[in-house]
Design a protein around this motif. Sequence first.
Motif, PDB file in Angstrom:
ATOM      1  N   ASN A  10       4.848  -1.972  -0.907  1.00 40.77           N
ATOM      2  CA  ASN A  10       3.428  -2.347  -0.806  1.00 40.77           C
ATOM      3  C   ASN A  10       2.691  -1.989  -2.078  1.00 40.77           C
ATOM      4  OD1 ASN A  10       3.923  -3.210   1.771  1.00 40.77           O
ATOM      5  ND2 ASN A  10       2.849  -1.537   2.776  1.00 40.77           N
ATOM      6  N   ASN A  11       2.990  -0.819  -2.612  1.00 39.87           N
ATOM      7  CA  ASN A  11       2.329  -0.346  -3.823  1.00 39.87           C
ATOM      8  C   ASN A  11       2.607  -1.288  -5.000  1.00 39.87           C
ATOM      9  OD1 ASN A  11       0.875   1.333  -5.537  1.00 39.87           O
ATOM     10  ND2 ASN A  11       2.641   2.603  -5.991  1.00 39.87           N
ATOM     11  N   ALA A  12       3.853  -1.703  -5.161  1.00 40.62           N
ATOM     12  CA  ALA A  12       4.219  -2.583  -6.278  1.00 40.62           C
ATOM     13  C   ALA A  12       3.560  -3.955  -6.125  1.00 40.62           C
ATOM     14  CB  ALA A  12       5.735  -2.724  -6.360  1.00 40.62           C
ATOM     15  N   VAL A  13       3.577  -4.497  -4.913  1.00 39.25           N
ATOM     16  CA  VAL A  13       2.957  -5.801  -4.674  1.00 39.25           C
ATOM     17  C   VAL A  13       1.450  -5.722  -4.917  1.00 39.25           C
ATOM     18  CG1 VAL A  13       2.499  -7.592  -2.950  1.00 39.25           C
ATOM     19  CG2 VAL A  13       4.747  -6.504  -3.038  1.00 39.25           C
ATOM     20  N   ALA A  14       0.829  -4.685  -4.403  1.00 39.46           N
ATOM     21  CA  ALA A  14      -0.614  -4.516  -4.570  1.00 39.46           C
ATOM     22  C   ALA A  14      -0.985  -4.415  -6.047  1.00 39.46           C
ATOM     23  CB  ALA A  14      -1.090  -3.284  -3.814  1.00 39.46           C
ATOM     24  N   ALA A  15      -0.221  -3.637  -6.796  1.00 40.81           N
ATOM     25  CA  ALA A  15      -0.513  -3.478  -8.225  1.00 40.81           C
ATOM     26  C   ALA A  15      -0.336  -4.796  -8.974  1.00 40.81           C
ATOM     27  CB  ALA A  15       0.393  -2.395  -8.822  1.00 40.81           C
ATOM     28  N   ALA A  16       0.721  -5.527  -8.657  1.00 43.50           N
ATOM     29  CA  ALA A  16       0.987  -6.793  -9.352  1.00 43.50           C
ATOM     30  C   ALA A  16      -0.088  -7.838  -9.056  1.00 43.50           C
ATOM     31  CB  ALA A  16       2.358  -7.325  -8.954  1.00 43.50           C
ATOM     32  N   LEU A  17      -0.592  -7.841  -7.819  1.00 45.33           N
ATOM     33  CA  LEU A  17      -1.582  -8.844  -7.422  1.00 45.33           C
ATOM     34  C   LEU A  17      -3.022  -8.355  -7.517  1.00 45.33           C
ATOM     35  CD1 LEU A  17       0.269 -10.330  -4.319  1.00 45.33           C
ATOM     36  CD2 LEU A  17       0.261 -11.164  -6.676  1.00 45.33           C
ATOM     37  N   ARG A  18      -3.157  -7.093  -7.894  1.00 44.94           N
ATOM     38  CA  ARG A  18      -4.469  -6.467  -8.046  1.00 44.94           C
ATOM     39  C   ARG A  18      -5.282  -6.536  -6.760  1.00 44.94           C
ATOM     40  NH1 ARG A  18      -6.998  -8.055 -13.689  1.00 44.94           N
ATOM     41  NH2 ARG A  18      -8.378  -6.401 -13.006  1.00 44.94           N
ATOM     42  N   VAL A  19      -4.635  -6.137  -5.670  1.00 48.48           N
ATOM     43  CA  VAL A  19      -5.288  -6.045  -4.359  1.00 48.48           C
ATOM     44  C   VAL A  19      -4.996  -4.659  -3.798  1.00 48.48           C
ATOM     45  CG1 VAL A  19      -5.099  -8.519  -3.893  1.00 48.48           C
ATOM     46  CG2 VAL A  19      -3.289  -6.978  -3.115  1.00 48.48           C
ATOM     47  N   SER A  20      -5.574  -4.339  -2.664  1.00 45.94           N
ATOM     48  CA  SER A  20      -5.338  -3.031  -2.063  1.00 45.94           C
ATOM     49  C   SER A  20      -3.998  -3.031  -1.318  1.00 45.94           C
ATOM     50  CB  SER A  20      -6.461  -2.672  -1.086  1.00 45.94           C
ATOM     51  OG  SER A  20      -6.396  -3.506   0.050  1.00 45.94           O
ATOM     52  N   GLU A  21      -3.432  -1.847  -1.167  1.00 43.28           N
ATOM     53  CA  GLU A  21      -2.204  -1.713  -0.385  1.00 43.28           C
ATOM     54  C   GLU A  21      -2.470  -2.124   1.055  1.00 43.28           C
ATOM     55  OE1 GLU A  21       0.564   1.621  -0.879  1.00 43.28           O
ATOM     56  OE2 GLU A  21      -0.775   2.278  -2.501  1.00 43.28           O
ATOM     57  N   ARG A  22      -3.654  -1.869   1.518  1.00 40.48           N
ATOM     58  CA  ARG A  22      -4.034  -2.241   2.886  1.00 40.48           C
ATOM     59  C   ARG A  22      -3.910  -3.747   3.102  1.00 40.48           C
ATOM     60  NH1 ARG A  22      -6.346   0.719   7.434  1.00 40.48           N
ATOM     61  NH2 ARG A  22      -7.341  -0.872   8.648  1.00 40.48           N
ATOM     62  N   SER A  23      -4.297  -4.531   2.082  1.00 34.56           N
ATOM     63  CA  SER A  23      -4.161  -5.986   2.185  1.00 34.56           C
ATOM     64  C   SER A  23      -2.693  -6.378   2.313  1.00 34.56           C
ATOM     65  CB  SER A  23      -4.773  -6.676   0.962  1.00 34.56           C
ATOM     66  OG  SER A  23      -6.166  -6.563   0.972  1.00 34.56           O
ATOM     67  N   VAL A  24      -1.851  -5.752   1.518  1.00 37.02           N
ATOM     68  CA  VAL A  24      -0.418  -6.055   1.567  1.00 37.02           C
ATOM     69  C   VAL A  24       0.146  -5.677   2.938  1.00 37.02           C
ATOM     70  CG1 VAL A  24       1.833  -5.661   0.510  1.00 37.02           C
ATOM     71  CG2 VAL A  24      -0.207  -5.754  -0.931  1.00 37.02           C
ATOM     72  N   GLU A  25      -0.262  -4.542   3.465  1.00 38.89           N
ATOM     73  CA  GLU A  25       0.176  -4.134   4.804  1.00 38.89           C
ATOM     74  C   GLU A  25      -0.232  -5.186   5.840  1.00 38.89           C
ATOM     75  OE1 GLU A  25      -1.632  -0.338   5.453  1.00 38.89           O
ATOM     76  OE2 GLU A  25      -0.423   0.636   3.916  1.00 38.89           O
ATOM     77  N   ARG A  26      -1.466  -5.693   5.720  1.00 41.81           N
ATOM     78  CA  ARG A  26      -1.963  -6.700   6.649  1.00 41.81           C
ATOM     79  C   ARG A  26      -1.146  -7.985   6.530  1.00 41.81           C
ATOM     80  NH1 ARG A  26      -6.821  -6.812   4.985  1.00 41.81           N
ATOM     81  NH2 ARG A  26      -6.676  -8.688   3.771  1.00 41.81           N
ATOM     82  N   TRP A  27      -0.810  -8.392   5.292  1.00 45.01           N
ATOM     83  CA  TRP A  27       0.005  -9.595   5.086  1.00 45.01           C
ATOM     84  C   TRP A  27       1.382  -9.442   5.726  1.00 45.01           C
ATOM     85  CZ3 TRP A  27      -1.129  -9.703  -0.850  1.00 45.01           C
ATOM     86  CH2 TRP A  27      -2.451 -10.092  -1.059  1.00 45.01           C
ATOM     87  N   ARG A  28       1.969  -8.270   5.545  1.00 49.87           N
ATOM     88  CA  ARG A  28       3.290  -8.024   6.144  1.00 49.87           C
ATOM     89  C   ARG A  28       3.219  -8.138   7.662  1.00 49.87           C
ATOM     90  NH1 ARG A  28       7.342  -5.823   2.801  1.00 49.87           N
ATOM     91  NH2 ARG A  28       6.549  -4.900   0.886  1.00 49.87           N
ATOM     92  N   ARG A  29       2.199  -7.546   8.250  1.00 51.53           N
ATOM     93  CA  ARG A  29       2.049  -7.588   9.702  1.00 51.53           C
ATOM     94  C   ARG A  29       1.825  -9.021  10.180  1.00 51.53           C
ATOM     95  NH1 ARG A  29      -2.211  -4.774  10.192  1.00 51.53           N
ATOM     96  NH2 ARG A  29      -3.623  -6.490  10.591  1.00 51.53           N
ATOM     97  N   GLN A  30       0.949  -9.759   9.490  1.00 50.09           N
ATOM     98  CA  GLN A  30       0.671 -11.140   9.864  1.00 50.09           C
ATOM     99  C   GLN A  30       1.928 -11.998   9.744  1.00 50.09           C
ATOM    100  OE1 GLN A  30      -2.579 -11.744   7.116  1.00 50.09           O
ATOM    101  NE2 GLN A  30      -4.105 -11.579   8.750  1.00 50.09           N
ATOM    102  N   ARG A  31       2.718 -11.754   8.719  1.00 48.29           N
ATOM    103  CA  ARG A  31       3.973 -12.498   8.524  1.00 48.29           C
ATOM    104  C   ARG A  31       4.956 -12.173   9.650  1.00 48.29           C
ATOM    105  NH1 ARG A  31       6.411 -16.435   5.150  1.00 48.29           N
ATOM    106  NH2 ARG A  31       8.622 -16.132   5.411  1.00 48.29           N
ATOM    107  N   ARG A  32       5.046 -10.904   9.977  1.00 44.16           N
ATOM    108  CA  ARG A  32       5.968 -10.466  11.028  1.00 44.16           C
ATOM    109  C   ARG A  32       5.568 -11.052  12.383  1.00 44.16           C
ATOM    110  NH1 ARG A  32       5.581  -5.449   9.869  1.00 44.16           N
ATOM    111  NH2 ARG A  32       3.881  -4.996  11.300  1.00 44.16           N
ATOM    112  N   GLU A  33       4.275 -11.065  12.676  1.00 45.30           N
ATOM    113  CA  GLU A  33       3.792 -11.510  13.985  1.00 45.30           C
ATOM    114  C   GLU A  33       3.625 -13.025  14.098  1.00 45.30           C
ATOM    115  OE1 GLU A  33       0.200  -9.284  14.578  1.00 45.30           O
ATOM    116  OE2 GLU A  33       1.275  -7.391  14.800  1.00 45.30           O
TER     117      GLU A  33
END
Length: 68
Positions: A10-33
């Motif tokens: 999450n940290n690497a994705v967030a840094a690369a896309l310049r978003v919060s780790e929380r956003s990446v966590e939300r994307w992962r959850r939305q993708r999973r569900e």
Amino acid sequence: MARIEAGETNNAVAAALRVSERSVERWRRQRREGGAAGVVSKGSPGRPMLSEGQIARLERVGACSARA
């Protein structure tokens, strides 16, 4: 999604896309569900900045000519 699917943290994705780790966590959850459709943008939740009348007026003007 490619970075997430490649197993990046999450940290690497967030840094690369310049978003919060929380956003990446939300994307992962939305993708999973919800699969791929779960992460498609639903647009702005706010109300439109223009009224229906203003939008109609812009469409009419745009249909005329570039000089209009």
